[in-house]
Design a protein around this motif. Structure first.
Motif, PDB file in Angstrom:
ATOM      1  N   THR A 173      19.600  54.356   3.577  1.00 20.97           N
ATOM      2  CA  THR A 173      18.184  54.637   3.371  1.00 20.97           C
ATOM      3  C   THR A 173      17.376  53.338   3.376  1.00 20.97           C
ATOM      4  OG1 THR A 173      18.725  56.597   2.084  1.00 20.97           O
ATOM      5  CG2 THR A 173      16.523  55.696   1.805  1.00 20.97           C
ATOM      6  N   CYS A 222      17.116  52.207   6.960  1.00 17.89           N
ATOM      7  CA  CYS A 222      16.143  52.990   7.730  1.00 17.89           C
ATOM      8  C   CYS A 222      14.715  52.582   7.381  1.00 17.89           C
ATOM      9  CB  CYS A 222      16.346  54.479   7.482  1.00 17.89           C
ATOM     10  SG  CYS A 222      17.883  55.120   8.165  1.00 17.89           S
ATOM     11  N   VAL A 223      14.457  52.294   6.115  1.00 18.57           N
ATOM     12  CA  VAL A 223      13.121  51.834   5.721  1.00 18.57           C
ATOM     13  C   VAL A 223      12.816  50.489   6.362  1.00 18.57           C
ATOM     14  CG1 VAL A 223      11.770  51.024   3.749  1.00 18.57           C
ATOM     15  CG2 VAL A 223      13.053  53.152   3.582  1.00 18.57           C
ATOM     16  N   LYS A 224      13.811  49.602   6.393  1.00 19.41           N
ATOM     17  CA  LYS A 224      13.599  48.287   7.009  1.00 19.41           C
ATOM     18  C   LYS A 224      13.353  48.423   8.511  1.00 19.41           C
ATOM     19  CE  LYS A 224      15.474  43.684   7.155  1.00 19.41           C
ATOM     20  NZ  LYS A 224      16.498  42.780   6.659  1.00 19.41           N
ATOM     21  N   VAL A 225      14.102  49.298   9.173  1.00 22.89           N
ATOM     22  CA  VAL A 225      13.891  49.526  10.608  1.00 22.89           C
ATOM     23  C   VAL A 225      12.507  50.125  10.842  1.00 22.89           C
ATOM     24  CG1 VAL A 225      14.640  50.938  12.569  1.00 22.89           C
ATOM     25  CG2 VAL A 225      16.316  49.707  11.222  1.00 22.89           C
ATOM     26  N   GLY A 226      12.102  51.061   9.990  1.00 21.37           N
ATOM     27  CA  GLY A 226      10.783  51.658  10.120  1.00 21.37           C
ATOM     28  C   GLY A 226       9.660  50.658   9.925  1.00 21.37           C
ATOM     29  N   ASP A 227       9.872  49.683   9.031  1.00 18.71           N
ATOM     30  CA  ASP A 227       8.856  48.640   8.833  1.00 18.71           C
ATOM     31  C   ASP A 227       8.756  47.708  10.037  1.00 18.71           C
ATOM     32  OD1 ASP A 227       8.064  49.512   6.363  1.00 18.71           O
ATOM     33  OD2 ASP A 227       9.371  48.124   5.256  1.00 18.71           O
ATOM     34  N   THR A 237       9.678  48.398  13.271  1.00 23.21           N
ATOM     35  CA  THR A 237       9.294  49.041  14.533  1.00 23.21           C
ATOM     36  C   THR A 237       8.159  50.024  14.292  1.00 23.21           C
ATOM     37  OG1 THR A 237      11.046  50.690  14.244  1.00 23.21           O
ATOM     38  CG2 THR A 237      11.582  48.746  15.533  1.00 23.21           C
ATOM     39  N   TRP A 263       7.270  54.163  12.297  1.00 17.98           N
ATOM     40  CA  TRP A 263       7.798  55.178  11.395  1.00 17.98           C
ATOM     41  C   TRP A 263       8.585  56.233  12.162  1.00 17.98           C
ATOM     42  CZ3 TRP A 263       6.290  60.234  11.990  1.00 17.98           C
ATOM     43  CH2 TRP A 263       5.151  60.458  12.769  1.00 17.98           C
ATOM     44  N   GLY A 309      12.099  54.927  12.517  1.00 14.29           N
ATOM     45  CA  GLY A 309      12.745  55.012  11.207  1.00 14.29           C
ATOM     46  C   GLY A 309      13.220  56.417  10.899  1.00 14.29           C
ATOM     47  N   TRP A 310      12.381  57.414  11.173  1.00  9.67           N
ATOM     48  CA  TRP A 310      12.776  58.800  10.941  1.00  9.67           C
ATOM     49  C   TRP A 310      13.874  59.248  11.903  1.00  9.67           C
ATOM     50  CZ3 TRP A 310      12.471  61.844   7.007  1.00  9.67           C
ATOM     51  CH2 TRP A 310      11.462  61.663   6.075  1.00  9.67           C
ATOM     52  N   ALA A 352      17.019  57.789  10.580  1.00  8.74           N
ATOM     53  CA  ALA A 352      17.409  58.466   9.345  1.00  8.74           C
ATOM     54  C   ALA A 352      18.011  59.832   9.620  1.00  8.74           C
ATOM     55  CB  ALA A 352      16.199  58.604   8.427  1.00  8.74           C
TER      56      ALA A 352
END
Length: 57
Positions: free
Chosen positions: A21, A24-29, A31, A33, A36-37, A40
């Motif tokens: 988790t 995924c938050v770091k990837v979403g930040d 690139t 959202w 990231g989803w 996830a």
């Protein structure tokens, strides 16, 4: 009464879910959202669904 197999499988799974988790938050930040989803969905929800299927009688 269970055999305890769900505890043996569950503890590493929840540790894994916590770490993934955060990833995924770091990837979403970095690139977007949507990415990231998307990440996830494959790395968090699939193992969680497999665990629920494992412990369901």
């Amino acid at each position: 009464m269970g055999s305890g197999a769900s505890v043996i499988v569950g503890l590493p799974l929840f540790l894994y879910l916590g770490l993934v988790t955060l990833l995924c938050v770091k990837v979403g930040d970095k690139t977007s959202w949507k990415v990231g989803w998307l990440m996830a969905a494959g790395t968090v929800f699939l193992p969680l669904a497999l665990f629920v299927a494992f412990v369901t009688p």
